[in-house]
Enzyme design. Sequence first.
Site, mmCIF file in Angstrom:
data_model
loop_
_atom_site.group_PDB
_atom_site.id
_atom_site.type_symbol
_atom_site.label_atom_id
_atom_site.label_comp_id
_atom_site.label_asym_id
_atom_site.label_seq_id
_atom_site.Cartn_x
_atom_site.Cartn_y
_atom_site.Cartn_z
ATOM 1 N N ILE A 1 15.704 -20.793 38.940
ATOM 2 C CA ILE A 1 16.452 -19.661 38.381
ATOM 3 C C ILE A 1 17.924 -19.786 38.761
ATOM 4 C CG2 ILE A 1 16.668 -17.144 38.292
ATOM 5 C CD1 ILE A 1 14.040 -18.224 37.051
ATOM 6 N N LYS A 2 18.753 -19.841 37.720
ATOM 7 C CA LYS A 2 20.193 -19.983 37.954
ATOM 8 C C LYS A 2 20.802 -18.582 38.033
ATOM 9 C CE LYS A 2 23.541 -23.350 36.329
ATOM 10 N NZ LYS A 2 23.993 -24.079 35.146
ATOM 11 N N ILE A 3 21.531 -18.386 39.122
ATOM 12 C CA ILE A 3 22.057 -17.050 39.422
ATOM 13 C C ILE A 3 23.580 -17.162 39.564
ATOM 14 C CG2 ILE A 3 22.060 -15.219 41.196
ATOM 15 C CD1 ILE A 3 19.300 -15.322 40.329
#
Length: 219
Positions: free
Chosen positions: A84-86
Amino acid sequence: MKLFIDTANVEDIRRANDLGVICGVTTNPSLIAKEGRDFVEVVKEIAEIVDGPISAEVISVEADKMVTEALELYRTINNKNLVIKIPMCAEGLKATKQLAAMGIKTNVTLIFSTAQALLAAKAGATYVSPFVGRLDDIGFEGIDLVEDIVKIFRNYAIKTEIISASIRSSNHVIEVARVGSDIATVPYKIIESMIQHPLTVSGIQRFLDDWAKVEQQQI
Ligand code: G3P
């Protein structure tokens, strides 16, 4: 140094994967928008091609919503390689902490300072993504940022891996490798440019021409 491909174009991913040189994929909302396709569908297709970390970015700006979005992505994409890219911000750090506690891998993106990288690692990020080219664009040395992060992470044996992003040339790839980046994520056209060298092209041609002469002599 590992190489990831930075694109949401499935054909480019397939081509790079066939070359045997990439072991992961990063996408972002801009890259997905460029393809004009359904986000989840694209990530599912990518996951069928590459058996390695695949970063898909959340677009919420509040921590709880980022976490909900991440869990929904996990449920629909249902693949162990999903990361998951945050985006780097206070809410992003909170979300990173919560996701890390659930054992979900994160890639904290839009890193433009060593301080941001350190905070992201503290929050439990699996990866941090410093943007080399965009720093160069505003007159800073993107490579220096990567070098600083490498040094600090090594000083304290921090396990968070560094994905050098916003890579604009084959020279960028070599420079981030030289300073010890764990990973460089690169567009397909950069991989193509890394393959090419004029002396290789002329060398192949000379071998073929000379071999044709040998065949001619044997007739
Ligand atoms: O991985 C981040 C990258 O896609 C940004 O690249 O060239 O838009 O700065 P660029």
